[in-house]
Design an enzyme around this catalytic site. Structure first.
Site, PDB file in Angstrom:
ATOM      1  N   CYS A 140       0.829  -1.214   0.000  1.00 18.39           N
ATOM      2  CA  CYS A 140       0.000   0.000   0.000  1.00 18.39           C
ATOM      3  C   CYS A 140       0.866   1.268   0.000  1.00 18.39           C
ATOM      4  CB  CYS A 140      -0.916  -0.032   1.221  1.00 18.39           C
ATOM      5  SG  CYS A 140      -1.827   1.486   1.519  1.00 18.39           S
ATOM      6  N   CYS A 194      -0.191   3.976   2.502  1.00 21.62           N
ATOM      7  CA  CYS A 194       0.175   3.560   3.861  1.00 21.62           C
ATOM      8  C   CYS A 194       1.600   3.986   4.178  1.00 21.62           C
ATOM      9  CB  CYS A 194       0.038   2.047   4.021  1.00 21.62           C
ATOM     10  SG  CYS A 194      -1.624   1.418   3.747  1.00 21.62           S
TER      11      CYS A 194
END
Length: 104
Positions: free
Chosen positions: A29, A32
Site C-alpha cells: 500500500c 500507507c
C-alpha cells in the site's frame, strides 16, 4: 507506534486504557507508506492521550474482516473496546489531528 496481530488485537486494542488509533495497512500500500511518518509523529506527540498501532491486513485477515476493512489505509479509533471513529485514506498530519480532536 507498534504492530499488533490477530492474536493480540483484543489485548492490545480492545482492552487498552487509552483510546487506540489503529492503522489497517499492507506492505503493498503506497498511501500507507506515506502515512507512516505522520502516524509515528502523532504516536510520539499524543502518547499521553492516544496509543497508535498498525495491523497488516494480509498477515492478519481475521481482524480486518471483523471490522469490514476493505481499503488501505483504514484508520479506526477504539475506545473501551468499541470502534468510535473511522476514515479511509492517507491525510496530512494537521488534518488527521483535527479529525481526531473530537474523538480523543
Amino acid at each position: 507506534m507498534r504492530d499488533v496481530t490477530d492474536a493480540d488485537f483484543d489485548e492490545q486494542v480492545l482492552k487498552a486504557e487509552l483510546p487506540v488509533l489503529v492503522e489497517f495497512t499492507a506492505e503493498w500500500c503506497g498511501p500507507c507508506r506515506q502515512l507512516a511518518p505522520v502516524l509515528k509523529s502523532i504516536a510520539e506527540e499524543e502518547k499521553e492521550r492516544l496509543d497508535v498501532v498498525a495491523i497488516d491486513v494480509d498477515a492478519n485477515p481475521e481482524t480486518a474482516a471483523k471490522y469490514n476493512v476493505l481499503s488501505m489505509p483504514t484508520l479506526m479509533v477504539f475506545k473501551q473496546g468499541e470502534p468510535v471513529w473511522s476514515r479511509v485514506g492517507a491525510r496530512p498530519k494537521r488534518r488527521l489531528l483535527e479529525e481526531l480532536s473530537d474523538t480523543v
